[in-house]
Write a protein that holds these residues in place. Structure first.
Motif: not given
Length: 272
Positions: A105-109, A74-76, A122-133
């Motif tokens: 790579y998976v965008g926000r939302g 939702a925010r990552r 293996y996965f890593v998520s991080a805060p994101a203030g924008a959505t990319y494809p």
């Protein structure tokens, strides 16, 4: 299952017992068949996780009690690397096939699920203030950069999946480094990222091999002895470098203030 790790101070590392170092920085047991395990670190709010579907379909958990939302992304934003055999990642119902060391790579939302009897994601998520494809990152198609030397036992190929160029992300960077046969040193000379946290996951080690991973401030370093499919958290004040008892590969991931891959401070060996 998710653990929470709090930030640590540089001075606490200098006098820590080995058990304390392992408790604070080492990430073990991410890969259990039929389960999704993760660690949430307060260093740059990263989530480090592993999903081993076996014969099931595993969704990416929201872990609402930690992340505070009803959907993990939702925010990552998310980076995935398959460290097992071929499997699939489903993103909003679209299926992406990932072979060994392939990335995604998976965008926000988005909503994400994992399948594959012999896959280990293996996965890593991080805060994101924008959505990319969402973007597939096939290992064999990502141009590798050869660095290091055989004479220095550091010959390796750097595969940059998301690194602040070509593929746009909000804060996340990740990729894979593969050491050549006969080489054992990674990230030599070591360096610091004052504005971001970095995590290494060591992979493709046989059962009896180990990596000696070095961390801490220059001049006051400590080490961890690590085995296959274990990760280590490197806060912004810590160097990160390692030497193995054999060659191996590692997945690196970063998040922080920016996505400038060259925003780092090399540390000369005499400073150690």
């Amino acid at each position: 299952m998710i653990q929470v790790r709090y930030s640590t101070s540089p001075s606490s590392v200098e006098t820590a017992h080995a058990a304390d170092l392992r408790k604070n920085f080492l990430v073990e047991d991410l890969f259990e068949t039929g389960e999704v395990h993760a660690v949430y670190t307060h260093d740059d709010r990263m989530v480090i996780g592993g999903a081993v579907p076996g014969h099931e379909r595993l969704g990416l958990p929201a872990w609402t009690e930690v992340l505070g939302v009803e959907s993990h992304l939702a925010r990552r934003e998310l980076g995935v690397v398959n460290v097992g055999q071929t499997g699939h990642v489903l993103v909003d119902g679209e299926k992406f096939e990932l072979g060994h060391l392939d990335g995604l790579y998976v965008g926000r939302g988005s909503e994400v699920a994992f399948t594959g009897a012999d896959a280990a994601f293996y996965f890593v998520s991080a805060p994101a203030g924008a959505t990319y494809p969402t973007t597939a990152l096939v290992h064999d198609e990502v141009g590798g950069v050869d660095i290091g030397s055989a004479a220095g036992a550091s010959e390796r190929t750097l595969f940059r999946y998301a690194w602040g160029s070509d593929l746009r992300t909000a804060t996340l960077q990740f990729g894979v480094t593969v050491l050549a046969d006969g080489s054992v040193w990674n990230t030599l000379p070591p360096h610091l990222h004052d504005r971001r946290t970095e995590v290494y996951l060591y992979v493709d080690l046989d059962e009896d091999s180990r990596v000696f991973h070095f961390l801490g401030r220059p001049g006051a370093t400590r080490h961890l002895v690590m085995r296959d499919r274990q990760a280590v958290i490197s806060p912004p004040w810590s160097i990160h470098a390692g030497a193995g008892t054999s060659s191996y590969a590692f997945v690196w991931a970063m998040s922080g203030e920016n996505t400038q891959y060259t925003d780092l401070a090399p540390v000369a060996l005499e400073e150690l």
